[in-house]
Motif scaffolding. Structure first.
Motif, short mmCIF file in Angstrom:
data_model
loop_
_atom_site.label_atom_id
_atom_site.label_comp_id
_atom_site.label_asym_id
_atom_site.label_seq_id
_atom_site.Cartn_x
_atom_site.Cartn_y
_atom_site.Cartn_z
N UNK A 193 0.85 -1.10 0.05
CA UNK A 193 0.05 -0.05 0.06
C UNK A 193 0.88 1.37 0.04
N UNK A 194 0.61 2.27 -1.07
CA UNK A 194 1.28 3.35 -1.06
C UNK A 194 0.56 4.58 -1.09
N UNK B 180 -8.06 -6.65 -12.00
CA UNK B 180 -8.88 -7.60 -10.84
C UNK B 180 -9.13 -8.94 -11.41
N UNK B 181 -8.67 -9.73 -10.60
CA UNK B 181 -8.86 -11.41 -10.83
C UNK B 181 -8.87 -11.94 -9.67
N UNK C 32 -5.92 -14.74 -6.30
CA UNK C 32 -6.24 -13.38 -6.94
C UNK C 32 -5.03 -12.50 -7.24
N UNK C 33 -5.36 -11.59 -7.94
CA UNK C 33 -4.50 -10.51 -8.28
C UNK C 33 -5.32 -9.28 -8.46
N UNK C 34 -5.13 -8.34 -7.32
CA UNK C 34 -5.85 -6.93 -7.55
C UNK C 34 -4.98 -6.00 -7.35
N UNK C 35 -5.16 -4.69 -8.13
CA UNK C 35 -4.59 -3.74 -8.03
C UNK C 35 -5.79 -2.54 -7.99
N UNK C 36 -5.52 -1.60 -7.14
CA UNK C 36 -6.68 -0.54 -7.06
C UNK C 36 -6.06 0.69 -6.40
N UNK C 37 -6.92 1.80 -6.58
CA UNK C 37 -6.73 2.85 -5.68
C UNK C 37 -7.88 3.08 -4.96
N UNK D 282 -5.38 9.56 -0.29
CA UNK D 282 -5.74 8.37 -1.67
C UNK D 282 -4.63 7.39 -1.69
N UNK D 283 -4.84 6.24 -1.65
CA UNK D 283 -3.88 5.04 -1.58
C UNK D 283 -3.79 4.36 -2.70
N UNK D 284 -2.73 3.62 -3.27
CA UNK D 284 -2.62 2.74 -4.18
C UNK D 284 -2.36 1.30 -3.37
N UNK D 285 -3.08 0.28 -3.58
CA UNK D 285 -3.20 -0.96 -3.23
C UNK D 285 -2.94 -1.96 -4.42
N UNK D 286 -2.07 -3.26 -3.86
CA UNK D 286 -1.73 -4.40 -4.88
C UNK D 286 -1.84 -5.55 -3.85
N UNK D 287 -2.54 -6.52 -4.27
CA UNK D 287 -2.62 -7.68 -3.45
C UNK D 287 -2.58 -8.97 -4.22
#
Length: 355
Positions: free
Chosen positions: A87-88, A278-279, A299-304, A313-318
């Protein structure tokens, strides 16, 4: 139907707990989040109903975990995960707590083997957490060994200077789990302090029909099918050998769930969450005899995540996977478990800045 719901919750919990019993180097683990099968054609409502009915029959018919009535019955689970999270902070907020939690990265590699049976209960695994970030203060690299028998959950944290080998009753563990989010420490009065095969899903007095009992689809199953359709989940079925099911969740599904739970602002989920990737797929399998064999999430998720002007506001990748599968091996416990110190709360690792 109560047993059917309880079983689904138990399997979900087992997969979730894998996040807390990590082992090994995640970079070296084989991806076990995906299940091989023919998932090329989306299932009809009738086919989904038939699958859920088979699952209900396996639970009600006492086949899901094998013949639990047998004197020498036992069933093993191998649970694991490989999860990477970051998370950035993208845009700073104006509030006092803005950007708290930003610039954080951690990796979990998971593995735990659990055997439940009429004569014994045992489990063993390892925990490793690797992370870095502004909140953590510096790099973190922790490990611990986890065990369990019918009476205690054991944690060997001796790899961290100053941390002992401890044990907790299941009553203490369940009290800690139930207190999450409440801000209070609870110990349920009706929670058993030991684990036994009698508490296993698919056993006990709720067994109405015996092994192999067939029932018609219930109204609860119809509601589940309608609910899956309503939130846009897609189901794929491969019944060529046993039963394999794939459930695909889309970002639209997440938006609808957030809105239904009233966790998003009035102008919709898009104002809170914006997915760039998003997967998310869930897999389930059982044998032709109705015995559980596999449950996983890939799963593979990238979102703000926009928390407004105050928080930023944050950028999140999981990305990664979680799984639980049947296991036919053995579990070896160490010889010194009697020397572990009993504690009344789950210990936590120190932050690197505190070392």
């Amino acid at each position: 139907m109560k047993k059917f719901a309880a079983l689904l919750m138990s399997m979900t919990l087992l997969s979730s707990l894998a996040l807390f019993v990590a082992c090994g180097d995640s970079d070296k683990q084989e991806n076990q989040g995906k299940l091989d099968g023919d998932f090329s054609t989306e299932a009809t409502d009738e086919e989904v109903t038939a699958v859920l009915t088979k699952l209900q029959n396996a639970v009600d018919g006492n086949t899901f975990l094998g013949d639990t009535a047998a004197e020498d019955w036992s069933f093993g689970f191998d649970a694991g995960a490989d999860v990477s999270f970051s998370m950035v902070g993208l845009e700073p907020g104006s509030g006092e707590n803005a950007q708290v939690g930003a610039n954080v990265h951690f990796d979990l590699g998971v593995g735990y083997k659990l055997i439940i049976g009429n004569s014994a209960v045992s489990g063993a695994g390892d925990l490793s957490v690797k992370g870095s970030g502004s909140v953590m203060g510096s790099n973190a690299n922790y490990s611990a060994k986890i065990y369990n028998d019918a009476d205690y959950l054991y944690m060997d944290m001796s790899s961290v200077p100053g941390y002992p080998k401890v044990k907790l009753t299941y009553e203490t563990v369940m009290g800690a789990i139930e207190s999450v989010g409440s801000g209070e420490s609870q110990t349920p009065a009706d929670t058993p302090s030991t684990m036994s095969a009698d508490a296993a899903p698919g056993t006990g007095s709720e067994n109405e029909g015996g092994q192999g009992t067939e029932t018609a689809p219930s109204s609860d199953i119809a509601e589940i099918v309608a609910g899956l359709k309503e939130v846009g989940c897609k189901v794929y079925i491969d019944d060529s050998e046993g039963l394999k099911v794939k459930l695909s969740i889309s970002e639209e599904t997440v938006d609808m769930i957030l809105e239904a739970l009233e966790l998003v602002p009035a102008d919709g989920a898009d104002a809170l969450v914006d997915f760039s990737a998003f997967s998310f797929d869930l897999y389930f399998a059982m044998t032709e005899d109705g015995v559980f064999s596999y449950l996983s999430a890939d799963f593979d998720v990238k979102m703000s995540l926009d928390l407004g002007e105050h928080l930023g506001k944050y950028g999140i990748e999981c990305s990664g996977y979680i799984y639980a599968k049947s296991y036919e091996g053995t579990v070896k416990l160490p010889d010194d478990l009697a020397e572990y110190t009993e504690v009344n709360e789950i210990p936590s690792f120190p932050t690197p800045s505190g070392q």
